[in-house]
Design a protein around this motif. Structure first.
Motif, PDB file in Angstrom:
ATOM      1  N   SER A 117       0.965  -1.372   0.031  1.00  0.00           N
ATOM      2  CA  SER A 117       0.035   0.081   0.003  1.00  0.00           C
ATOM      3  C   SER A 117       0.778   1.301  -0.100  1.00  0.00           C
ATOM      4  CB  SER A 117      -0.992  -0.136   1.262  1.00  0.00           C
ATOM      5  OG  SER A 117      -0.154  -0.117   2.433  1.00  0.00           O
ATOM      6  N   TYR A 118       2.163   1.075  -0.202  1.00  0.00           N
ATOM      7  CA  TYR A 118       3.074   2.353  -0.296  1.00  0.00           C
ATOM      8  C   TYR A 118       2.932   2.881  -1.767  1.00  0.00           C
ATOM      9  CZ  TYR A 118       5.462   0.437   3.857  1.00  0.00           C
ATOM     10  OH  TYR A 118       5.582   0.133   5.162  1.00  0.00           O
ATOM     11  N   PRO A 119       3.047   4.357  -1.569  1.00  0.00           N
ATOM     12  CA  PRO A 119       2.865   5.104  -2.780  1.00  0.00           C
ATOM     13  C   PRO A 119       3.936   4.817  -3.707  1.00  0.00           C
ATOM     14  CG  PRO A 119       2.803   6.554  -0.900  1.00  0.00           C
ATOM     15  CD  PRO A 119       3.127   5.121  -0.484  1.00  0.00           C
ATOM     16  N   HIS A 120       4.011   5.066  -4.848  1.00  0.00           N
ATOM     17  CA  HIS A 120       5.249   4.847  -6.024  1.00  0.00           C
ATOM     18  C   HIS A 120       6.390   5.544  -5.539  1.00  0.00           C
ATOM     19  CE1 HIS A 120       2.599   2.930  -8.830  1.00  0.00           C
ATOM     20  NE2 HIS A 120       2.029   4.014  -9.043  1.00  0.00           N
ATOM     21  N   GLU A 121       7.602   4.804  -5.649  1.00  0.00           N
ATOM     22  CA  GLU A 121       9.022   5.506  -5.470  1.00  0.00           C
ATOM     23  C   GLU A 121       9.033   6.070  -4.111  1.00  0.00           C
ATOM     24  OE1 GLU A 121       9.512   8.141  -8.723  1.00  0.00           O
ATOM     25  OE2 GLU A 121       9.481   6.760 -10.419  1.00  0.00           O
ATOM     26  N   SER A 122       8.755   5.175  -3.089  1.00  0.00           N
ATOM     27  CA  SER A 122       8.626   5.676  -1.750  1.00  0.00           C
ATOM     28  C   SER A 122      10.166   5.170  -0.977  1.00  0.00           C
ATOM     29  CB  SER A 122       7.865   4.922  -0.807  1.00  0.00           C
ATOM     30  OG  SER A 122       6.383   5.228  -1.553  1.00  0.00           O
ATOM     31  N   PHE A 123      10.885   4.444  -1.861  1.00  0.00           N
ATOM     32  CA  PHE A 123      12.293   3.878  -1.101  1.00  0.00           C
ATOM     33  C   PHE A 123      13.447   3.972  -1.700  1.00  0.00           C
ATOM     34  CE2 PHE A 123       8.525   1.681   1.067  1.00  0.00           C
ATOM     35  CZ  PHE A 123       8.744   2.160   2.209  1.00  0.00           C
ATOM     36  N   ASP A 124      14.837   3.975  -1.483  1.00  0.00           N
ATOM     37  CA  ASP A 124      15.843   3.927  -1.754  1.00  0.00           C
ATOM     38  C   ASP A 124      16.430   2.707  -1.915  1.00  0.00           C
ATOM     39  OD1 ASP A 124      16.271   6.861  -2.185  1.00  0.00           O
ATOM     40  OD2 ASP A 124      16.102   6.801  -0.032  1.00  0.00           O
ATOM     41  N   LEU A 125      15.989   1.765  -0.614  1.00  0.00           N
ATOM     42  CA  LEU A 125      16.501   0.403  -0.882  1.00  0.00           C
ATOM     43  C   LEU A 125      15.304  -0.573  -0.637  1.00  0.00           C
ATOM     44  CD1 LEU A 125      18.501  -1.911  -0.463  1.00  0.00           C
ATOM     45  CD2 LEU A 125      18.862  -1.585   1.628  1.00  0.00           C
ATOM     46  N   VAL A 126      15.057  -1.618  -1.177  1.00  0.00           N
ATOM     47  CA  VAL A 126      14.161  -2.594  -0.885  1.00  0.00           C
ATOM     48  C   VAL A 126      14.826  -3.909  -1.128  1.00  0.00           C
ATOM     49  CG1 VAL A 126      11.908  -3.849  -1.809  1.00  0.00           C
ATOM     50  CG2 VAL A 126      12.047  -1.266  -2.095  1.00  0.00           C
ATOM     51  N   PHE A 127      14.538  -4.755   0.015  1.00  0.00           N
ATOM     52  CA  PHE A 127      15.208  -6.046   0.048  1.00  0.00           C
ATOM     53  C   PHE A 127      14.361  -6.973   0.878  1.00  0.00           C
ATOM     54  CE2 PHE A 127      16.103  -4.393   4.355  1.00  0.00           C
ATOM     55  CZ  PHE A 127      16.588  -5.387   5.098  1.00  0.00           C
ATOM     56  N   SER A 128      14.864  -8.187   0.785  1.00  0.00           N
ATOM     57  CA  SER A 128      14.407  -9.216   1.466  1.00  0.00           C
ATOM     58  C   SER A 128      15.287 -10.429   1.615  1.00  0.00           C
ATOM     59  CB  SER A 128      13.176 -10.040   0.489  1.00  0.00           C
ATOM     60  OG  SER A 128      13.379 -10.983  -0.460  1.00  0.00           O
ATOM     61  N   CYS A 129      14.792 -11.292   2.788  1.00  0.00           N
ATOM     62  CA  CYS A 129      15.930 -12.270   3.166  1.00  0.00           C
ATOM     63  C   CYS A 129      15.107 -13.599   3.457  1.00  0.00           C
ATOM     64  CB  CYS A 129      16.635 -11.944   4.737  1.00  0.00           C
ATOM     65  SG  CYS A 129      17.894 -10.649   4.422  1.00  0.00           S
ATOM     66  N   VAL A 130      15.328 -14.569   2.414  1.00  0.00           N
ATOM     67  CA  VAL A 130      14.611 -15.786   2.446  1.00  0.00           C
ATOM     68  C   VAL A 130      12.948 -15.725   2.515  1.00  0.00           C
ATOM     69  CG1 VAL A 130      16.577 -17.323   3.293  1.00  0.00           C
ATOM     70  CG2 VAL A 130      15.249 -16.318   5.316  1.00  0.00           C
ATOM     71  N   VAL A 131      12.629 -14.916   1.817  1.00  0.00           N
ATOM     72  CA  VAL A 131      11.177 -14.724   1.546  1.00  0.00           C
ATOM     73  C   VAL A 131      10.594 -15.488   0.399  1.00  0.00           C
ATOM     74  CG1 VAL A 131       9.355 -12.816   1.120  1.00  0.00           C
ATOM     75  CG2 VAL A 131      11.030 -12.826   3.330  1.00  0.00           C
TER      76      VAL A 131
ATOM     77  N   GLU B  86       6.653  -5.198  -7.987  1.00  0.00           N
ATOM     78  CA  GLU B  86       6.394  -4.224  -6.978  1.00  0.00           C
ATOM     79  C   GLU B  86       7.656  -3.470  -6.144  1.00  0.00           C
ATOM     80  OE1 GLU B  86       3.991  -2.528  -3.855  1.00  0.00           O
ATOM     81  OE2 GLU B  86       3.798  -3.344  -6.062  1.00  0.00           O
ATOM     82  N   CYS B  87       8.638  -4.341  -6.334  1.00  0.00           N
ATOM     83  CA  CYS B  87       9.828  -3.673  -5.828  1.00  0.00           C
ATOM     84  C   CYS B  87      10.394  -2.420  -6.855  1.00  0.00           C
ATOM     85  CB  CYS B  87      11.024  -4.786  -6.013  1.00  0.00           C
ATOM     86  SG  CYS B  87      10.984  -6.185  -4.491  1.00  0.00           S
ATOM     87  N   HIS B  88      10.295  -2.702  -8.111  1.00  0.00           N
ATOM     88  CA  HIS B  88      10.543  -1.680  -9.317  1.00  0.00           C
ATOM     89  C   HIS B  88       9.649  -0.386  -8.826  1.00  0.00           C
ATOM     90  CE1 HIS B  88      11.068   0.437 -13.043  1.00  0.00           C
ATOM     91  NE2 HIS B  88      12.180  -0.115 -13.110  1.00  0.00           N
ATOM     92  N   ARG B  89       8.300  -0.963  -8.419  1.00  0.00           N
ATOM     93  CA  ARG B  89       7.474   0.467  -8.396  1.00  0.00           C
ATOM     94  C   ARG B  89       7.853   1.020  -7.169  1.00  0.00           C
ATOM     95  NH1 ARG B  89       3.052   1.920  -5.592  1.00  0.00           N
ATOM     96  NH2 ARG B  89       3.136   0.007  -3.975  1.00  0.00           N
ATOM     97  N   LEU B  90       8.272   0.346  -6.046  1.00  0.00           N
ATOM     98  CA  LEU B  90       8.352   0.988  -4.791  1.00  0.00           C
ATOM     99  C   LEU B  90       9.647   1.882  -4.785  1.00  0.00           C
ATOM    100  CD1 LEU B  90       7.468  -1.834  -2.518  1.00  0.00           C
ATOM    101  CD2 LEU B  90       6.155   0.619  -2.722  1.00  0.00           C
TER     102      LEU B  90
END
Length: 373
Positions: A245-259, A274-278
Motif C-alpha cells: 500500500s506504499y506510494p510509488h517511488e517511496s524507498f531507496d532500498l527494497v530487500f528481502s531475506c529468505v522470503v 512491486e520492488c521496481h514500483r516502490l
C-alpha cells in the motif's frame, strides 16, 4: 540467568532449556546420521535434467519404503515437538513479554495497510508447521515470541545464535561491497518477520528510516518491541509483498531475506515488479535466498526440496531455487543485475568482498541478487 538474545526474547528456565536442547539434538540426528542413510538409497537414481518429475517420482517410490516413512514421520514430529516445547516456554512468561512490549511502545510503529488481506496461501497454512502461521492475531505478541525463540532452535544456532541476524548482516555485506557509497534515506524489508534481518540492516544506515512489512500484526508488534529493546526504531505495516500500500517511488532500498521461497507459487515476477514500483530512480533492490540452484542439485537434495514443499508448507521452494533472477529482474525493469553467493557474516564492512559465483553451502553462504532501478 544470562539473557539469551535480547530483552524481548522468552528466556528458558533449566527444564525448558533441557527440552529445547533435546529437540535441537534430535533434529540434528534426524537430519544427520539418519538422513545420510536414507540419502544413500537414492544415489542410483538418475534425475531427468531440467525437470522436477524425477524427484517427485523418486519421492513417491521412497514412500513405499518403511524406513523412509519412519524417517519422514520422525522429521515431522520433531518439528511439531519444537513448537510444543518453545510454545510452553513462551506461554509461561507471555504476561511479562506483553508488559515489556507495552513499556517499549514509544519506539517505532505498527499499522495495517489500506485494504490489506493476508495472502491466502499464508492464511491457510502454518509455514514451517508453526502453529498459527505468520498471520495469527490473538491480540498479543505470542506469535512473534514463538517465531523468535523457535527460530533459534530451528536453525540449530547457525543463523547468528539467539539474535538470528546473520542473514541481515550478510545482505548488508553484499550491499556495502557492491555499493560502498550507498546511503539510503528510506529502506524497506519485504517479509521482515520479527525484524531479525531488518534490525542489522538498519544499523548500517542509522540515519535512514527503516520500514518493514509482513502478514501478521502479532508478529509485527513483537518485531517493533524487539527492535526497540535493541535501540532501533522500526515502522512496520501489515501488507502484501506483491502489492503493498506504499506510494510509488517511496524507498531507496527494497530487500528481502529468505522470503521468495515462501511466496505463493507463480508470484515471483509480481514481487519483483512491486520492488521496481516502490523504488526511486537509482534505488537498489536486493534479495537473499537459500544458496542452492535446483538444476545443480543431486537427486537426494532435489527430493529434500520436494519434502520442504509438501511437508513443511513451503510450496515455492523449487521455484525459488530454479528461477532465472537475471532475466526476471531485467524483465521487471532493473539494470546492472548481479547474481551470485555472498559469504555468511556477522559483520558487514564497506568494500569487503566475500561474493562469488560458487555457493559454499547452506549457512556458510547465501544466494543474493541485486540490481538498480
Amino acid at each position: 540467568m544470562t539473557i539469551q538474545g535480547h530483552g524481548m526474547m522468552a528466556q528458558a528456565n533449566h527444564d525448558e532449556q533441557a527440552e529445547q536442547l533435546f529437540v535441537r539434538d534430535l533434529k540434528g540426528y534426524i537430519s544427520g546420521d539418519c538422513e545420510r542413510m536414507i540419502a544413500d538409497a537414492t544415489e542410483s537414481v538418475d534425475p531427468s535434467p531440467g525437470t522436477n518429475d524425477a524427484a517427485a517420482e523418486a519421492l513417491a517410490g521412497l514412500g513405499r519404503v518403511p524406513g523412509f516413512r519412519h524417517w519422514l514421520s520422525a522429521r515431522r514430529q520433531a518439528q511439531n515437538l519444537l513448537w510444543d516445547v518453545v510454545g510452553a516456554c513462551v506461554d509461561r512468561q507471555l504476561p511479562e513479554l506483553s508488559e515489556k512490549a507495552e513499556q517499549l511502545s514509544g519506539t517505532g510503529s505498527v499499522e495495517t495497510g489500506a485494504g490489506y488481506r493476508a495472502p491466502p496461501h499464508l492464511a491457510e497454512t502454518d509455514v514451517h508447521l508453526m502453529p498459527g502461521g505468520y498471520d495469527e492475531d490473538d491480540g498479543s505478541v505470542r506469535q512473534g515470541a514463538l517465531m523468535d525463540r523457535g527460530g533459534a532452535v530451528y536453525m540449530l544456532g547457525r543463523n547468528g545464535g539467539f539474535l538470528n541476524d546473520r542473514r541481515g548482516h550478510t545482505a548488508a555485506a553484499h550491499l556495502l561491497h557492491r555499493f560502498p557509497d550507498f546511503a539510503p534515506a528510506r529502506l524497506l524489508e519485504l517479509g521482515c518477520g520479527i525484524g531479525s534481518s531488518l534490525v542489522p540492516m538498519a544499523g548500517y544506515f542509522p540515519d535512514a528510516e527503516a520500514h518493514g512489512i509482513d502478514v501478521g500484526p502479532g508478529v509485527l508488534e513483537y518485531a517493533r518491541a524487539r527492535a526497540a529493546s535493541l535501540g532501533v526504531a522500526l515502522d512496520l505495516r501489515c501488507d502484501d509483498a506483491v502489492a503493498t500500500s506504499y506510494p510509488h517511488e517511496s524507498f531507496d532500498l527494497v530487500f528481502s531475506c529468505v522470503v521468495i521461497h515462501e511466496l505463493a507459487p507463480g508470484s515471483i515476477p509480481a514481487m519483483l515488479a512491486e520492488c521496481h514500483r516502490l523504488l526511486r530512480p537509482g534505488g537498489v533492490v536486493l534479495h537473499l535466498e537459500v544458496p542452492q540452484r535446483y538444476d545443480e542439485l543431486g537427486m537426494w537434495t532435489k527430493i529434500r526440496a520436494e519434502i520442504e514443499a509438501r511437508y513443511n508448507n513451503e510450496p515455492n521452494w523449487v521455484a525459488a531455487t530454479s528461477a532465472d533472477y537475471d532475466t526476471l529482474l531485467r524483465a521487471a525493469g532493473f539494470r546492472d543485475v548481479m547474481t551470485g553467493y555472498q559469504d555468511a557474516t556477522d559483520r558487514a564492512e564497506r568494500g569487503n568482498a566475500g561474493f562469488g559465483a560458487a555457493s559454499k553451502g547452506v549457512f556458510r553462504s547465501w544466494a543474493v541478487m541485486s540490481a538498480i532501478k
